[in-house]
Design an enzyme around this catalytic site. Structure first.
Site, PDB file in Angstrom:
ATOM      1  N   HIS A   1     -10.794   6.622  -0.702  1.00 38.84           N
ATOM      2  CA  HIS A   1     -10.925   5.796   0.516  1.00 38.84           C
ATOM      3  C   HIS A   1     -11.971   4.699   0.307  1.00 38.84           C
ATOM      4  O   HIS A   1     -12.551   4.200   1.264  1.00 38.84           O
ATOM      5  CB  HIS A   1     -11.358   6.621   1.750  1.00 38.84           C
ATOM      6  CG  HIS A   1     -10.322   7.562   2.269  1.00 38.84           C
ATOM      7  ND1 HIS A   1     -10.661   8.777   2.838  1.00 38.84           N
ATOM      8  CD2 HIS A   1      -8.981   7.489   2.322  1.00 38.84           C
ATOM      9  CE1 HIS A   1      -9.566   9.405   3.213  1.00 38.84           C
ATOM     10  NE2 HIS A   1      -8.531   8.632   2.914  1.00 38.84           N
TER      11      HIS A   1
ATOM     12  N   ARG B   1      -4.719  18.902   4.573  1.00 39.45           N
ATOM     13  CA  ARG B   1      -5.521  19.325   3.412  1.00 39.45           C
ATOM     14  C   ARG B   1      -6.710  20.160   3.875  1.00 39.45           C
ATOM     15  O   ARG B   1      -7.316  19.867   4.916  1.00 39.45           O
ATOM     16  CB  ARG B   1      -6.026  18.103   2.651  1.00 39.45           C
ATOM     17  CG  ARG B   1      -4.990  17.467   1.758  1.00 39.45           C
ATOM     18  CD  ARG B   1      -5.491  16.166   1.170  1.00 39.45           C
ATOM     19  NE  ARG B   1      -4.958  15.032   1.890  1.00 39.45           N
ATOM     20  CZ  ARG B   1      -5.324  13.771   1.684  1.00 39.45           C
ATOM     21  NH1 ARG B   1      -6.235  13.478   0.788  1.00 39.45           N
ATOM     22  NH2 ARG B   1      -4.778  12.797   2.373  1.00 39.45           N
TER      23      ARG B   1
ATOM     24  N   GLU C   1      -7.855  -1.997   5.509  1.00 39.08           N
ATOM     25  CA  GLU C   1      -7.696  -1.872   4.056  1.00 39.08           C
ATOM     26  C   GLU C   1      -6.818  -2.980   3.491  1.00 39.08           C
ATOM     27  O   GLU C   1      -7.123  -3.553   2.447  1.00 39.08           O
ATOM     28  CB  GLU C   1      -7.092  -0.495   3.718  1.00 39.08           C
ATOM     29  CG  GLU C   1      -8.075   0.636   3.921  1.00 39.08           C
ATOM     30  CD  GLU C   1      -7.416   1.997   3.957  1.00 39.08           C
ATOM     31  OE1 GLU C   1      -6.611   2.238   4.881  1.00 39.08           O
ATOM     32  OE2 GLU C   1      -7.698   2.820   3.082  1.00 39.08           O
TER      33      GLU C   1
ATOM     34  N   ASN D   1       0.864  -1.180   0.000  1.00 41.55           N
ATOM     35  CA  ASN D   1       0.000   0.000   0.000  1.00 41.55           C
ATOM     36  C   ASN D   1       0.905   1.236   0.000  1.00 41.55           C
ATOM     37  O   ASN D   1       1.368   1.687   1.040  1.00 41.55           O
ATOM     38  CB  ASN D   1      -0.895  -0.061   1.256  1.00 41.55           C
ATOM     39  CG  ASN D   1      -1.786   1.150   1.396  1.00 41.55           C
ATOM     40  OD1 ASN D   1      -1.667   2.128   0.648  1.00 41.55           O
ATOM     41  ND2 ASN D   1      -2.684   1.094   2.372  1.00 41.55           N
TER      42      ASN D   1
ATOM     43  N   ARG E   1      -2.461  -1.508  -3.615  1.00 43.61           N
ATOM     44  CA  ARG E   1      -3.501  -0.474  -3.504  1.00 43.61           C
ATOM     45  C   ARG E   1      -3.192   0.651  -4.482  1.00 43.61           C
ATOM     46  O   ARG E   1      -2.094   1.218  -4.460  1.00 43.61           O
ATOM     47  CB  ARG E   1      -3.540   0.091  -2.090  1.00 43.61           C
ATOM     48  CG  ARG E   1      -4.524   1.246  -1.985  1.00 43.61           C
ATOM     49  CD  ARG E   1      -4.448   1.912  -0.627  1.00 43.61           C
ATOM     50  NE  ARG E   1      -5.296   3.079  -0.574  1.00 43.61           N
ATOM     51  CZ  ARG E   1      -4.957   4.202   0.041  1.00 43.61           C
ATOM     52  NH1 ARG E   1      -3.795   4.312   0.632  1.00 43.61           N
ATOM     53  NH2 ARG E   1      -5.789   5.205   0.054  1.00 43.61           N
TER      54      ARG E   1
END
Ligand code: AMP
Length: 399
Positions: free
Chosen positions: A176, A238, A381, A7, A87
């Site tokens: 996501h 962000r 994940e 990932n 990923r």
């Protein structure tokens, strides 16, 4: 036989090794590029031990993959990797399903990279390195955007000239997705409901990156991240959604160029930008409790944006059966969950403060009287990527 998951993010390369059925996690770890020292750190955790190594000769994901494979080989886990799940943050409109990686897929991924310059290029380098060092293994791409492939048009078309969508492909993609899909499936399990019945969920993925998704009967109805992972909730560094007029003003009146805007909105905004202290929520909590006014403001902004997003997603769903908190902040900050839920009783969501303080993975935090449930789901994940990789492996072998 085992399945390796890689990932590659903008600041870390996470890895995890699973048994061949993707049930059991054998090892996991991370290489963190945001290090203060000259050396890069690798963490490794197995079922029985954990260790940390540092090296100064590792500078990119190519070297990092080689290092991970060496470390796994040292503990006799590197020999029998039959598949690697990667990923990929952005699949554009090309990829809506986990995909076996071949030359053509790599070329398409190169094209999509322009849309996710922070995330896709490191993932591509990781794939190429993994193919080089594990040539016998099957390599599978699992996309963060795939879960949102069937968003309704009203959720992905922006209210801008329609030609921008037609000519430039400007639309909402959503991100996501691996986490939102895993958490919504797991939430249905925890609630004892079928995933595809009429269950109405709002999933709040609150980590360094933050996003919220409304899921109805197992399908995403709306999500907060858009054309890029910059839209929506306030995040660590962000900004999330802001008035686009600000950008026009800064460009026209203050001579900002695209690079400056990109840096400021992606790396110097959010919790860090408002507090001036850190993007790390733990530090914001501490400073806020020590009465630092900017940290208190950052906490309030962060909380209120989550609250108003839950409100708007609840309206789209026509009510909420389950609200899910997940990722670093969502899973580990009772204070944030408590602040967010403070305004939610009118939606039929009542937090049990005792359960909230002693929460653990995959539990229900709502009071008995609460009409809707409030769940803490530990996002997994890497596990989801391993499962998808295993599914594709099975499928390709049964053909
Ligand atoms: P993630 O991107 O999912 O790894 O989440 C990272 C974020 O989770 C960072 O802002 C961390 O400060 C935050 N976080 C991790 N552990 C805790 C904790 N125990 N309390 C509050 N925030 C936490």
């Amino acid at each position: 036989m085992s399945i390796l998951v890689l990932n590659a993010g903008s600041s870390t390369l996470k890895y995890a090794l699973f048994d061949e059925l993707a049930h059991e996690q054998l090892a996991r770890g991370v290489i963190d590029w945001q290090t203060q020292s000259e050396k890069v750190r690798l963490e490794l955790q197995t079922q029985s031990a954990s260790q940390t190594q540092s090296r100064s000769d590792i500078s990119n994901n190519r070297d990092a993959v080689k290092w991970i494979l060496h470390v796994l080989a040292d503990i006799n886990l590197g020999e029998s990797i039959r598949a690697v799940g990667h990923r990929i943050v952005h699949g554009g409109t090309y990829f809506c399903q986990p995909t076996l990686i071949n030359e053509q897929v790599l070329q398409s991924l190169e094209q999509v990279s322009k849309l996710a310059p922070l995330h896709n290029p490191p993932a591509l380098m990781t794939i190429k390195a993994a193919q080089k060092y594990l040539p016998e293994a099957m390599h599978v791409a699992v996309f963060d955007t795939a879960f949102f492939a069937d968003l309704p048009p009203s959720a992905y078309v922006y209210p801008i000239p329609y030609e921008w969508y037609e000519q430039y492909g400007i639309r909402r993609f959503g991100f996501h997705g691996i986490s939102h899909q895993y958490c919504s499936t797991r939430a249905a399990e925890v609630l004892g409901r079928q995933y595809d019945d009429s269950l109405r969920l709002v999933i709040c993925h609150l980590g360094n990156g933050c996003s919220a998704t409304a899921v109805h009967g197992g399908r995403p109805l709306a999500t907060t991240m858009g054309f890029t992972p910059l839209e929506g909730l306030m995040m660590g560094t962000r900004s999330g959604s802001i008035d686009p007029g600000i950008l026009i003003y800064l460009m026209k009146q203050k001579d900002f160029d695209p690079e400056q805007l990109d840096q400021s909105l992606n790396h110097q905004s959010g919790l860090l930008g408002v507090s001036g202290i850190s993007s790390d929520f733990r530090q914001i909590e501490q400073a806020s409790q020590a009465k630092n006014e900017r940290a208190q403001l950052a906490m309030k902004l962060f909380t209120e944006r989550i609250q108003s997003t839950i409100g708007s997603l609840a309206v789209l769903l026509g009510g909420i059966d389950g609200l899910v908190f997940t990722a670093g902040i969502g899973e580990h900050s009772p204070l944030l969950r408590s602040c967010v839920c403070d305004k939610l009783p009118f939606l039929g969501l009542k937090l049990d403060e005792v359960k909230n303080q002693s929460a653990h993975a995959d539990c229900d935090l709502a009071t008995i009287q609460s009409a809707g449930r409030i769940l803490l789901i530990q996002t997994r994940e890497e596990h989801m990527i391993a499962r998808e990789t295993e599914r594709l492996l099975e499928l390709s072998q049964s053909r």
